[in-house]
Design an enzyme around this catalytic site. Structure first.
Site, PDB file in Angstrom:
ATOM      1  CG  ASP A   1      30.253  69.590  58.418  1.00  0.00           C
ATOM      2  OD1 ASP A   1      31.157  68.762  58.176  1.00  0.00           O
ATOM      3  OD2 ASP A   1      29.047  69.347  58.193  1.00  0.00           O
TER       4      ASP A   1
HETATM    5  C1  BGC Z   1      29.707  66.060  56.977  1.00  0.00           C
HETATM    6  C2  BGC Z   1      30.076  65.691  58.403  1.00  0.00           C
HETATM    7  C3  BGC Z   1      31.290  64.812  58.405  1.00  0.00           C
HETATM    8  C4  BGC Z   1      32.423  65.536  57.699  1.00  0.00           C
HETATM    9  C5  BGC Z   1      33.716  64.734  57.625  1.00  0.00           C
HETATM   10  C6  BGC Z   1      30.882  66.621  56.211  1.00  0.00           C
HETATM   11  O1  BGC Z   1      30.574  66.755  54.862  1.00  0.00           O
HETATM   12  O2  BGC Z   1      28.664  67.001  56.982  1.00  0.00           O
HETATM   13  O3  BGC Z   1      29.005  65.044  59.016  1.00  0.00           O
HETATM   14  O4  BGC Z   1      31.645  64.476  59.709  1.00  0.00           O
HETATM   15  O5  BGC Z   1      32.024  65.808  56.355  1.00  0.00           O
HETATM   16  O6  BGC Z   1      33.598  63.692  56.736  1.00  0.00           O
END
Ligand code: BGC
Length: 817
Positions: free
Chosen positions: A223
Site C-alpha cells: 500500500d
Molecule cells: C490507500 C489505497 C490506495 C493507495 C493509492 C492508500 O492510501 O490505502 O487503497 O490504493 O493509497 O492511492
C-alpha cells in the site's frame, strides 16, 4: 511481450531499481533495454488517474463497493469491471488499484463504504467477478488491503491481534476465494501489522499463505508508503514498493545483497515486475480505444438502480404514482453525497442529483431544505418547521437522510454509528405529519436507525455514484424493482455489536480481535442479539415463493447439489437473491456460528414465473480451520442446509450427514479452553481466555513503557511528553484545521501526518527527508534542543543529494533533456 527474458541482462542496480516505483504511479522503465514503464491508478469504482498532484482526470463515478455488494450480482460486478477496463485502456492505465475486500468488522470503520461485506464468501465471490471483468480486457487489478485491515484509525502502526482461525475463516477467506477464482495481477499489502508483523513484512501472509497455499501467481505491491524495512519486506515476499522512494530503498537493497543478506529475492521480484509489464503491454500496444462518457454514465446509473435495498414498504407506499404531489425534504436532495472521501474519490463526470432527476422526469415536487449540510448535527427549528409544513400538503414526503462526509472517509473512523442529529430530528418531525413518509437513506454502510418504525418506507441507496438521482427516480417510480439485499447486518445500536469496546486500538496500538470468528451475523445469531435488519435482507415490489428443496450427491462424488424452485408470486417482474447457508446441527468439537453463507445467486422472474436454482457444496464449504492441526479440516456430523431470502428468513431447510476421513482426535478441548465462545459471549471473554484462543500471551509482547522516549518507530502523535513534541502536534493540528480542504479531508490529513511512524518519512518523500533529518527530529522531540537537532538534520543533506538530486539529473540526462 517477453520483457521477462531480459531479466538476466539487468544489472543488480537495475533489478533493485525495478522494485520501487518510478514515481507515485509508474513502475520503473529500463530505457537502454527498451523495457517500458506501466501506470497504475485508483480505483476501484471509477478512475482516479492523477494529472498532477491532487488533481485527477474527469471520470465516471460508479456506485461504491458497498452499494455494488448490495446487488449480490456477480454478473453486474463483472460488467462494471469490463466497463472500467475500457476506461483504463483509453487512459493508458494498466492496473486499477482495487477491489478492496476487507471485512466490515465494525460499523465504525471509516472505509466501510469501500468494502463489500461482513461476510468473506460474499466479498470474495464479488471481488472475483469484478477482477475477472477488468482482467478479461487486458487490464490488471490490485486486490487490497491484505490483510486484517478493518480499522482506519492509527492504521499505519495498528496491530491486528487475531487468532488464526478467525484469520483464515474470516479475514483471509475472501482474499483466498478471489485469488483462486480470478488470479488478480497484483495484491496490495496493507499498512497495519498482524500479530506483531507489518503486513508488508509478513512472510506468513505474503509467501507461505498467498503463494504457497493459494497459488498466487502475480505481484505483491505495498500500500502507498506502507513499506518499513525494505530489505525485510523483500525477504518476506513484497515485490514492489509504491510509491517510488527514489534511490533511498534501492541503495538499501543493493547493500544488503552485497552483504550476502539477499540471494534470489531481487531477481525473483524484478522478474515479477517484468511479468506484470508483459501482461499489461499487449493491450497497451493496441490502438487507444475510445469510449463514450455519457454511455458509461448511463451504465453507472443502471448499476446503481440494481444496488438499492428496500428496507420497509408499509401499505405499499412505493412505488410512487407519477402524478403524486411529492414534498422533497432534505438539502441532500440537491447537494447529494454520491461517494466517500480518500483515495477512491473520483472527479465525477456528471452527478445527477435527485432533485434534478425529479425535474427531468416532470414530477410535481415542492422542496424544503430541512437541515443545513454544513451543520449536520444541529437540528434547526426554523428549517424543521418549514419541512413539516411542506410535508403537510403533499401526498408523499420524501426525506433525504445521509451520512456526513467525515463519516465516509479513508484514514479516519466514525466516532459513532449514529446518523447526523438534524436528520434524525427531521424524520421524526415529518413522519408525524405525513403518514406517507418515505426515507431515502444514503450512507456509506450500516447506521443506527432509531426512527425505523416511523416512516412508511425506507430505501437504502448507499453511496450510489454519479447516476444516483436517475437510479433513485427509476426505483421510486417502479420503473426498476428494488432487488438489493444488505451485505451487512444493521444492529439496533452500536453497543449490540460484537466488539463495541475492542474496535479502537488500545494504548499500545493493538486491535484486539476478541470477537474471533463472530463477525456480523455470525455474532448476532449466536449471541441471540436481535438486529434491526439482518444480513441478506431486502424487500421487493413483488414477492417470491421458495419450494421443492432437494439435496443430491452422485455416487462416488464428494460434491452435493442443492436445488430448489423460486416463483414470483406478485404482479410485477423482479429479481430475488437466493442465499444458501450451512450450519452444524449437532454438537461440534469447536465453537461455530449458527450458520454461514456458502452460496448465493440472483434470479430474475416475470410475474408468475418459476425458475430452478442450484448450488453446490463440498469439502471447501464444510471445513473449518483447526488451530491445533494448522490446516483446514472437515468434522463428521449432521449439517443443516438452509435456503432463504435473508439470514433471518430461511424458507427451506434439510439436514445432511457428512462422514469425514479427517482425524480430529488431536483437536484441542475447546470447551475447556474457550467456554464463552460457544455462546459468542464475547463480553465475558477474559484476556486470558482470548490469549488461550490466540495461542500466545500478548502480555509477553507489550512494549516497555518505563521509557517513554521517542524513537524512529514513534509517530508524531506519540510525542507529547516534551515541549517540542507538544508544539509540533499543536502546529500540525492548527494547520489541519486551517487547510482549505473539502469536507472530510482535514481529519484524514491530520490522522495521516500525526499517525505515520517517523522512520517512514524518508521513503515516503523519496529520500528528500533523509534518515539523518529524522534522527535530528527524534533528538529534538526527546530533548528540546533545537540547535543540536538542526546540526544532526544538516548531516542528511549529502544523502538527500545522493538519493534524490543525482538520480533525477541522471534520468533527465539519459532522456536527453
Ligand atoms: C490507500 C489505497 C490506495 C493507495 C493509492 C492508500 O492510501 O490505502 O487503497 O490504493 O493509497 O492511492
Amino acid at each position: 511481450m517477453d520483457y521477462k527474458s531480459k531479466l538476466k541482462q539487468l544489472t543488480l542496480r537495475e533489478q533493485a531499481n525495478m522494485l520501487t516505483g518510478a514515481d507515485r504511479w509508474h513502475t520503473a522503465a529500463v530505457n537502454h533495454l527498451g523495457i517500458p514503464d506501466i501506470m497504475v491508478s485508483d480505483g476501484p469504482t471509477g478512475l482516479r488517474k492523477e494529472e498532477s498532484l491532487g488533481k485527477s482526470i474527469t471520470a465516471v463515478c460508479y456506485p461504491s463497493a458497498t452499494a455494488m455488494a448490495a446487488s449480490w450480482d456477480k454478473d453486474l460486478l463483472t460488467k462494471v469491471g469490463e466497463t472500467l477496463a475500457e476506461e483504463c485502456l483509453a487512459n493508458r492505465l494498466s492496473v486499477l488499484l482495487g477491489p478492496g475486500i476487507n471485512i466490515k468488522r465494525s460499523p465504525l470503520c471509516g472505509r466501510n463504504f469501500e468494502y463489500y461485506s461482513e461476510d468473506p464468501v460474499l466479498a470474495g465471490e464479488l471481488a472475483a467477478s469484478y477482477i475477472n471483468g477488468v482482467q478479461s480486457r487486458g487490464v490488471g487489478t490490485s486486490l487490497k488491503h491484505f490483510a486484517a485491515n478493518s480499522t482506519e484509525i492509527k492504521r499505519m502502526k495498528a496491530d491486528s491481534i487475531v487468532d488464526e482461525r478467525a484469520l483464515h475463516e474470516i479475514y483471509l477467506k475472501g482474499f483466498e476465494i478471489a485469488v483462486k477464482k480470478a488470479q488478480p495481477w497484483t495484491i496490495m499489502a496493507a499498512y497495519n501489522k498482524v500479530n506483531g508483523n507489518y503486513c508488508t513484512q509478513s512472510k506468513y501472509l505474503l509467501t507461505d499463505t498467498l503463494r504457497n497455499d493459494w497459488g498466487f501467481e502475480g505481484l505483491v505491491v505495498s500500500d502507498w508508503s506502507a513499506t518499513h524495512d525494505r530489505v525485510a519486506a523483500l525477504k518476506a515476499g513484497l515485490d514492489l514498493e509504491m510509491p517510488g522512494s527514489g534511490y533511498y530503498n534501492t541503495s538499501k537493497i543493493i547493500a544488503a545483497y552485497q552483504r550476502g543478506e539477499l540471494k534470489d529475492e531481487v531477481e525473483t521480484s524484478a522478474g515479477r515486475v517484468l511479468d506484470l509489464v508483459d501482461k499489461a503491454l499487449p493491450a497497451m500496444m493496441k490502438p487507444k480505444p475510445s469510449f463514450s462518457m455519457p454511455e458509461h454514465h448511463d451504465i453507472a446509473a443502471e448499476v446503481a438502480s440494481q444496488c438499492a435495498v428496500l428496507l420497509k414498504n408499509d401499505g405499499k407506499v412505493l412505488p410512487l404514482k407519477k402524478d403524486a404531489k411529492i414534498a422533497v425534504i432534505g438539502a441532500r436532495a440537491k447537494e447529494p453525497i454520491v461517494q466517500g472521501c480518500g483515495s477512491a474519490q473520483i472527479n465525477s463526470f456528471c452527478v445527477v442529483s435527485p432533485m434534478q432527476a425529479f425535474e427531468n422526469e416532470g414530477l410535481q415536487v415542492t422542496y424544503a431544505a430541512g437541515y443545513d449540510v454544513k451543520q449536520p448535527n444541529y437540528a434547526d427549528g426554523a428549517l424543521l418547521r418549514e419541512a413539516v409544513s411542506t410535508a403537510k400538503n403533499a401526498d408523499v414526503a420524501l426525506v433525504f437522510v445521509t451520512s456526513a462526509p467525515v463519516d465516509v472517509a479513508e484514514g479516519v473512523d466514525r466516532k459513532t454509528m449514529q446518523l447526523p442529529e438534524s436528520m434524525n430530528a427531521l424524520v421524526e418531525a415529518v413522519a408525524k405529519e405525513n403518514a406517507n413518509t418515505v426515507v431515502v437513506l444514503t450512507t456509506g454502510s450500516s447506521v443506527e436507525i432509531p426512527w425505523a418504525d416511523k416512516p412508511a418506507a425506507i430505501l437504502q441507496t448507499y453511496l450510489a455514484g454519479e447516476g444516483y438521482g436517475t437510479a433513485l427516480t427509476n426505483l421510486l417510480l417502479g420503473k426498476v424493482n428494488p432487488s438489493g439485499k444488505l451485505p451487512e447486518s444493521y444492529p439496533k445500536s452500536y453497543k449490540d455489536t460484537a466488539c463495541p469496546n475492542y474496535y479502537q486500538p488500545d494504548e499500545n496500538r493493538n486491535l484486539i480481535y476478541k470477537d474471533s470468528i463472530f463477525v456480523g451475523y455470525r455474532y448476532y445469531e449466536k449471541a441471540k442479539t436481535e438486529v434491526l435488519y439482518p444480513f441478506g435482507y431486502g424487500l421487493s415490489y413483488t414477492t417470491f415463493d421458495y419450494s421443492d428443496l432437494s439435496i443430491t450427491r452422485e455416487r462416488g462424488s464428494k460434491v452435493y447439489t442443492v436445488s430448489l424452485k423460486v416463483t414470483n408470486t406478485g404482479d410485477c417482474a423482479g429479481a430475488e437473491v437466493v442465499q444458501m447457508y450451512l450450519g452444524m446441527a449437532g454438537q461440534s468439537l469447536v465453537y461455530r456460528a449458527e450458520k454461514e453463507l456458502k452460496g448465493f445467486t440472483k434470479v430474475y422472474l416475470e410475474p408468475g414465473e418459476t425458475k430452478e436454482v442450484t448450488f453446490t457444496f463440498g469439502r471447501e464449504e464444510l471445513q473449518y480451520w483447526s488451530m491445533k492441526l494448522d490446516k483446514w479440516v472437515v468434522e463428521t456430523g449432521t449439517y443443516t442446509v438452509s435456503v432463504g431470502a435473508s439470514s433471518a428468513d430461511i424458507r427451506l431447510t434439510e439436514e445432511v450427514s457428512i462422514k469425514s476421513k479427517d482425524n480430529l482426535d488431536a483437536e484441542y478441548d475447546w470447551y475447556e479452553i474457550a467456554p464463552h465462545y460457544f455462546h459468542a459471549d464475547i463480553a465475558h471473554v477474559s484476556d486470558e481466555e482470548f490469549y488461550d484462543v490466540l495461542g500466545y500471551d500478548l502480555r509477553d509482547y507489550l512494549p516497555d513503557r518505563s521509557d517513554d522516549r521517542i524513537t524512529k518507530d514513534s509517530t508524531i502523535d506519540d510525542a507529547t511528553a516534551t515541549k517540542s513534541g507538544r508544539a509540533l502536534n499543536k502546529g500540525i493540528n492548527y494547520l489541519c484545521d486551517k487547510l482549505p480542504l473539502p469536507d472530510g479531508y482535514g481529519e484524514m490529513a491530520r490522522e495521516t501526518i500525526l499517525g505515520y511512524p517517523l522512520s517512514r518519512f524518508p521513503s515516503m518523500t523519496g529520500g528528500l527527508v533523509s534518515d539523518e533529518a529524522i534522527n535530528g527530529l527524534v533528538h529534538l522531540l526527546n530533548s528540546d534542543r533545537p540547535v543540536e537537532a538542526l546540526q544532526i538534520c544538516a548531516r542528511g543533506i549529502p544523502s538527500t543529494v545522493k538519493n534524490v538530486v543525482v538520480p533525477k539529473v541522471k534520468s533527465k540526462l539519459s532522456q536527453g533533456k
